[in-house]
Design an enzyme around this catalytic site. Sequence first.
Site, PDB file in Angstrom:
ATOM      1  N   HIS A 118       0.766  -1.205  -0.052  1.00  0.00           N
ATOM      2  CA  HIS A 118      -0.120   0.047  -0.073  1.00  0.00           C
ATOM      3  C   HIS A 118       0.669   1.314   0.081  1.00  0.00           C
ATOM      4  CE1 HIS A 118      -3.222   2.745   1.056  1.00  0.00           C
ATOM      5  NE2 HIS A 118      -4.052   1.920   0.709  1.00  0.00           N
ATOM      6  N   ASP A 138      -7.739  -4.234  -0.747  1.00  0.00           N
ATOM      7  CA  ASP A 138      -8.138  -4.507  -1.832  1.00  0.00           C
ATOM      8  C   ASP A 138      -8.112  -6.013  -2.189  1.00  0.00           C
ATOM      9  OD1 ASP A 138      -8.918  -1.957  -2.985  1.00  0.00           O
ATOM     10  OD2 ASP A 138      -6.611  -1.456  -2.956  1.00  0.00           O
TER      11      ASP A 138
END
Length: 408
Positions: free
Chosen positions: A287, A344
């Site tokens: 991330h 995600d």
Amino acid sequence: MSNKATLSLEGKNFEFNIATGSENEKCFDISSLRSETGYITMDPGFGNRGYPIEELAEKASFVEVSYLILYGELPDEIQLQNFSAGLKEHAPLHTNLEHHFSGFPKSAPPMAILSAMLNLVSCFHPEVLEVTSAGGEFDKTATLLLSKVRTIAAFAYRMAAGKPINHPNPRLGYCGNFLHMMFSDPYQEYLVSPVVEKALNLFLILHADHEQNCSTSTVRVVGSSRANLFSSVAAGVCALWGPLHGGANAAVIAMLEDIRTSGHKPEYYIEKAKDKNDPFRLMGFGHRVYKNFDPRSLILKKQVHTLLNELHINDNLLDLALELEEATLKDDYFISRNLYPNVDFYSGILLRAIGIPLYMYTVMFSIGRMPGWIANWKELLDHKQRISRPRQIYTGKTKRHYISLMER
């Protein structure tokens, strides 16, 4: 390097300690700022204050979190009842709006439908176009938008699936009502499973707001022109539609499909991801903001495993995802680079387990992000901030003269 910060005010210098957080974030200790200087700080967006996401995920509903994001405090019982009543009241769409869905081709992307219909809804509620201050007008507009976005999303799905639309059921809560509108059929009403409803509630909470990302910045830029709330969030939908922003969880599922059809073991693709000369990337890992585990991913991971176990789902693609997850969590290459599965990765698996089709993933993201978008638009309204105009430098050609067509 000094561990002190110096602030100059009115000809005087004041020193404050510098502290370092657990993730190496630097901060100024301003606990004595007011007593020493008479000044205080302003953080209108509450960017440095909040509730631990773990507590909200475990204890709160998406409706409560939406209220918190919009108004800065968790609602009391009466406030929650009134807010929930507004969401139920505004869930139905105007009958004439329903006819507009049939005007879209069956192949129309749901994000295109969502953006267009959000603007269209405002035409049937002209009062929302005149909101100029926070208060009763804003309250109605915010609940109307939060409620209708799920109805629009569900109708878009039903049209794409070639199925008749389902009207909202006021007896159901926010998430349960959405699931009903998505999955009920004329011959069989969808029975909302508590574990599925909880999973959806958690998904929406974890996507409700997250810094000044692309879509939130878009809402702020459009809203800074004093554009109405509906057109501002419709612009946010368009920004989120971009594959570099809202399409990550769908990309995870697409990657898993490719791995499954290839016939190769997950280890083969892990080695490809580690090869710097190979363009292949493992989607859903790492991330940009979090240099360790994304706290949202840890929460979602637990819920995904609970959901799969309680629903007794047998899905080869989900099994592959879990196998890939386990392999990367044991690999020094990924551990040393903090390339852990992110939100995600798990959200795509969760949505698939619920029964949400791939083409609806980014729409689901939009529903969850709506409170954050609305709150950012409201912040501009509250503080009467001037129009956004990013500064740039020009690097093109300087002054030139027109040359006739024959001489070019």
